[in-house]
Motif scaffolding. Sequence first.
Motif: not given
Length: 199
Positions: A36-43, A51-55, A59-62, A85-86
């Motif tokens: 997953l690549v996305y805008g790095g937000g926690n909201v 969170d769902a991908c990580l759980s 792997s997630v890149i923000g 990775r952020l």
Amino acid sequence: MKRICVFCGANPGHNPLYRNEAEKLGRLLAARGIELVYGGGNVGLMGVVADACLSAGGSVIGVIPQALMGKEVDGRHVEHRALNRLEVVDSMHTRKARMAELADGFIAMPGGFGTFEEFCEVLTWGQLGFHVKPMGLLNVNGFYDPLLALFDHAVDEGFLRPQNRAMALADSDGERLLAAMAAFQPEPVSNWLKQEKEL
């Protein structure tokens, strides 16, 4: 598609279905081994899908602009601090370019102005032949029906070519959308654009 960029809201929306579908998409990407690549937000839905991908072991890149680092919304840090990775970049423009560079395809979930703008920008880049990556709307609860109708209206009024309209894939189901994206074959850049380049 090894990496998919997901555009989505920094708010969760009123309907719990939006959160549920963001969780399903995050788990689906993890199960498929798609980063997953996305805008790095926690909201908002951004945080939910990450969170769902990580759980689920994904792997997630923000990618987030420096100006948003350290900010808080409803007592939560805007930036997600538990990603694989952020990347912190200098501007929103750089953020979008970097996400596009990292991704093999794009999905927009429900969101606001930023989500609309991000998806329409990658559509424009595809129309101009700057990339040939698949682009899809996860049309949860018919959220994107008005936008899809606008695209169709633009075709009817002569502002958008049918082959370019066809680049905007859409489905209410994440698995079907991923299948459509995997099967996507872009049309060659239109003759009028080739002629413009030659002038």
